[in-house]
Design a protein around this motif. Structure first.
Motif, PDB file in Angstrom:
ATOM      1  N   LEU A  86       0.824  -1.209   0.000  1.00 13.51           N
ATOM      2  CA  LEU A  86       0.000   0.000   0.000  1.00 13.51           C
ATOM      3  C   LEU A  86       0.853   1.251   0.000  1.00 13.51           C
ATOM      4  N   ASN A  87       1.968   1.204   0.725  1.00 14.57           N
ATOM      5  CA  ASN A  87       2.862   2.355   0.753  1.00 14.57           C
ATOM      6  C   ASN A  87       3.464   2.616  -0.623  1.00 14.57           C
ATOM      7  N   ARG A  88       3.908   1.546  -1.275  1.00 13.01           N
ATOM      8  CA  ARG A  88       4.470   1.715  -2.601  1.00 13.01           C
ATOM      9  C   ARG A  88       3.423   2.230  -3.580  1.00 13.01           C
ATOM     10  N   PHE A  89       2.215   1.737  -3.459  1.00 12.57           N
ATOM     11  CA  PHE A  89       1.147   2.192  -4.340  1.00 12.57           C
ATOM     12  C   PHE A  89       0.828   3.659  -4.091  1.00 12.57           C
ATOM     13  N   ALA A  90       0.870   4.087  -2.839  1.00 11.17           N
ATOM     14  CA  ALA A  90       0.581   5.484  -2.517  1.00 11.17           C
ATOM     15  C   ALA A  90       1.627   6.410  -3.132  1.00 11.17           C
ATOM     16  N   GLY A  91       2.895   6.083  -2.971  1.00  8.40           N
ATOM     17  CA  GLY A  91       3.945   6.910  -3.554  1.00  8.40           C
ATOM     18  C   GLY A  91       3.906   6.910  -5.068  1.00  8.40           C
ATOM     19  N   PHE A  92       3.692   5.740  -5.665  1.00  8.47           N
ATOM     20  CA  PHE A  92       3.624   5.659  -7.125  1.00  8.47           C
ATOM     21  C   PHE A  92       2.410   6.399  -7.652  1.00  8.47           C
ATOM     22  N   GLY A  93       1.295   6.332  -6.946  1.00  7.92           N
ATOM     23  CA  GLY A  93       0.084   7.018  -7.392  1.00  7.92           C
ATOM     24  C   GLY A  93       0.230   8.522  -7.378  1.00  7.92           C
ATOM     25  N   ILE A  94       0.872   9.051  -6.347  1.00 12.17           N
ATOM     26  CA  ILE A  94       1.070  10.498  -6.270  1.00 12.17           C
ATOM     27  C   ILE A  94       1.979  10.972  -7.400  1.00 12.17           C
ATOM     28  N   GLY A  95       3.062  10.253  -7.635  1.00  6.85           N
ATOM     29  CA  GLY A  95       3.962  10.640  -8.719  1.00  6.85           C
ATOM     30  C   GLY A  95       3.309  10.531 -10.083  1.00  6.85           C
ATOM     31  N   LEU A  96       2.524   9.469 -10.299  1.00  2.00           N
ATOM     32  CA  LEU A  96       1.854   9.290 -11.579  1.00  2.00           C
ATOM     33  C   LEU A  96       0.801  10.359 -11.806  1.00  2.00           C
ATOM     34  N   ALA A  97       0.068  10.724 -10.753  1.00  2.00           N
ATOM     35  CA  ALA A  97      -0.937  11.781 -10.895  1.00  2.00           C
ATOM     36  C   ALA A  97      -0.291  13.118 -11.226  1.00  2.00           C
ATOM     37  N   SER A  98       0.856  13.406 -10.601  1.00  2.00           N
ATOM     38  CA  SER A  98       1.557  14.655 -10.896  1.00  2.00           C
ATOM     39  C   SER A  98       2.069  14.667 -12.333  1.00  2.00           C
ATOM     40  N   LEU A  99       2.629  13.558 -12.792  1.00  2.00           N
ATOM     41  CA  LEU A  99       3.134  13.479 -14.159  1.00  2.00           C
ATOM     42  C   LEU A  99       2.005  13.578 -15.177  1.00  2.00           C
ATOM     43  N   PHE A 100       0.892  12.926 -14.904  1.00  2.00           N
ATOM     44  CA  PHE A 100      -0.256  12.977 -15.801  1.00  2.00           C
ATOM     45  C   PHE A 100      -0.834  14.378 -15.887  1.00  2.00           C
ATOM     46  N   THR A 101      -0.915  15.049 -14.761  1.00  2.00           N
ATOM     47  CA  THR A 101      -1.448  16.410 -14.757  1.00  2.00           C
ATOM     48  C   THR A 101      -0.528  17.366 -15.498  1.00  2.00           C
ATOM     49  N   GLU A 102       0.770  17.214 -15.298  1.00  2.00           N
ATOM     50  CA  GLU A 102       1.735  18.132 -15.904  1.00  2.00           C
ATOM     51  C   GLU A 102       1.810  17.990 -17.414  1.00  2.00           C
ATOM     52  N   ASN A 103       1.611  16.781 -17.944  1.00  2.00           N
ATOM     53  CA  ASN A 103       1.811  16.548 -19.375  1.00  2.00           C
ATOM     54  C   ASN A 103       0.523  16.366 -20.157  1.00  2.00           C
ATOM     55  N   VAL A 104      -0.581  16.034 -19.506  1.00  2.00           N
ATOM     56  CA  VAL A 104      -1.821  15.754 -20.224  1.00  2.00           C
ATOM     57  C   VAL A 104      -2.916  16.749 -19.861  1.00  2.00           C
ATOM     58  N   LEU A 105      -3.273  16.818 -18.588  1.00  2.00           N
ATOM     59  CA  LEU A 105      -4.367  17.704 -18.188  1.00  2.00           C
ATOM     60  C   LEU A 105      -4.029  19.174 -18.393  1.00  2.00           C
ATOM     61  N   ALA A 106      -2.765  19.521 -18.247  1.00  2.00           N
ATOM     62  CA  ALA A 106      -2.376  20.921 -18.390  1.00  2.00           C
ATOM     63  C   ALA A 106      -2.110  21.324 -19.836  1.00  2.00           C
ATOM     64  N   HIS A 107      -2.173  20.388 -20.772  1.00  4.73           N
ATOM     65  CA  HIS A 107      -1.842  20.718 -22.164  1.00  4.73           C
ATOM     66  C   HIS A 107      -2.780  21.765 -22.771  1.00  4.73           C
ATOM     67  N   PRO A 108      -4.101  21.729 -22.535  1.00  4.74           N
ATOM     68  CA  PRO A 108      -4.948  22.805 -23.068  1.00  4.74           C
ATOM     69  C   PRO A 108      -4.524  24.187 -22.590  1.00  4.74           C
ATOM     70  N   CYS A 109      -4.084  24.302 -21.368  1.00  5.70           N
ATOM     71  CA  CYS A 109      -3.612  25.595 -20.868  1.00  5.70           C
ATOM     72  C   CYS A 109      -2.337  26.030 -21.598  1.00  5.70           C
ATOM     73  N   ILE A 110      -1.460  25.075 -21.900  1.00  4.96           N
ATOM     74  CA  ILE A 110      -0.229  25.397 -22.635  1.00  4.96           C
ATOM     75  C   ILE A 110      -0.564  25.845 -24.055  1.00  4.96           C
TER      76      ILE A 110
END
Length: 402
Positions: A86-110
């Motif tokens: 669960l700990n590994r999943f929590a850390g991986f999930g936070i990093g993946l969400a940040s990467l997804f937001t930075e490169n995919v969700l934020a693309h319309p703003c860019i």
């Protein structure tokens, strides 16, 4: 054929084995000097089958009982951490969400930010996130959601070219790719030179990606992912799509591109290390108890780095926003690009600028558009990082709930 079933056979109520005709003369076998009493509860057919001749009604086969453990044996068995996965999943999930937001969700703003930066016709500067969201909605309504995610594949291509070029140059030259803790001025200069050479190699591909990002979806021909590479190589070789005479040579774009890239890297790296130092000093890492890690400990390890990276990118983008505006206008000049009208979101506009270089571009923007002309589309960057911060907080809250 005569049946051998007894007349009194009624399934569950059968008592055939109690008859002396069946049981007389047959004594229980003994295994390993065990008495027949010890074996009376054991059967040789599948247990608990209705009508079985080995069990009476309501009888149950005794479950297998494990041998009693020796005293103190449970204390010596190692216990695995119950929440390690669960700990590994929590850390991986936070990093993946940040990467997804930075490169995919934020693309319309860019996309919208770059369109505002190169649109010298615009009367609305979109310094507020409310006006930016309103026009982005109009663009989506008139052209479809795909209009705000255009050029996303080319941005990944540029990132791949940048990382690959940096690795190749660092392997073929003594320029350090990473700085050690015991760095000296010579290593810092060599590291920055490596970054500058990387931006020079990736510059034509960045220019092609910029065109795909700001080009209006109305006249766009759905380019493939590798078209960015083809157009970048064509830009270097002087072949490919015809451009106007106002197109600046690559050596004229080298100074603003390298200057923006190196300054962005220096500012973001400095701010990231500073913020990470303050966060770790404010809340030191918690030591695991009894060899097991908790979700809170894992969050303390991952979340400060993500927050430091978030703040560093925000500070670098805000401080270098005017330089980014100048750089994008120089890259887009002479490419015959048609963008969306950022004032309304329903029309298209051509880009016909005649800047002679970085100094002329700065003077023209200041004279014709004012000091705020360097910050056109700044509201989109507010939306971008607000969305990023919201995703980080939501992911952190979900990890805490687990």
């Amino acid at each position: 054929m005569t049946s051998r079933r007894p007349d009194n056979f009624d399934g569950l109520g059968y008592r055939g084995r109690e008859d002396t005709a069946f049981s007389g003369g047959y004594s229980g076998r003994s295994f390993n000097n065990s008495s027949s009493v010890d074996l009376q509860n054991w059967v040789t057919t599948p247990p608990d089958i209705p009508g079985s001749r080995n069990l009476h009604f309501d009888d149950r086969t005794p479950p297998f009982e494990a041998a009693p453990a020796a005293p103190g044996a449970q204390d010596t068995l190692p216990t695995a951490p119950p929440s390690e996965q669960l700990n590994r999943f929590a850390g991986f999930g936070i990093g993946l969400a940040s990467l997804f937001t930075e490169n995919v969700l934020a693309h319309p703003c860019i996309v919208f930010r770059r369109q505002c930066q190169v649109n010298y016709h615009a009367r609305c500067y979109h310094l507020s996130p409310l006006t930016a969201v309103s026009v982005m909605y109009n663009v989506t309504k008139s052209q479809g959601p795909k209009a705000l995610w255009k050029g996303m594949g080319s941005t990944f291509v540029v990132q791949g070219v940048t990382l690959g070029t940096e690795g190749i140059i660092s392997e073929c030259t003594p320029l350090p790719r990473e700085l050690s803790h015991k760095w000296n001025p010579k290593q810092v200069i060599g590291h920055l030179v490596l970054k500058g050479l990387t931006y020079v190699v990736a510059m034509p591909f960045y220019s092609a990606s910029l065109i795909e990002t700001v080009q209006s979806e109305i006249i766009r021909d759905n380019p493939g992912i590798l078209d960015c590479v083809k157009e970048g190589v064509g830009r270097v070789m002087g072949m490919g799509i015809p451009h106007s005479k106002r197109l600046l040579p690559l050596w004229g774009l080298m100074l603003p591109t390298v200057l923006h890239g190196v300054l962005h890297y220096v500012v973001s790296s400095t701010v990231q290390k500073l913020v990470l130092f303050l966060l770790r000093r404010r809340s030191p890492a918690k030591q695991p108890v009894d060899g097991s890690e908790t979700v809170q400990t894992m969050l303390d390890a991952y979340f400060p780095e993500l927050m430091a990276s978030f703040v560093a990118s925000l500070c670098a983008d805000v401080l270098l926003y005017p330089l980014e505006t100048v750089m994008h206008r120089l890259h887009i000049q002479g490419t015959r690009t048609i963008i969306d009208n950022t004032d309304l979101g329903f029309e298209v506009l051509p880009i016909n600028t005649q800047y002679e270089g970085i100094r002329d571009c700065v003077n023209v923007i200041r004279r014709e558009e004012g000091a705020l002309g360097f910050y056109k589309g700044f509201g989109s960057i507010v939306v971008q990082y607000s969305l990023h911060a919201a995703v980080l907080q939501i992911t952190k809250g979900c990890a805490h709930c687990r």
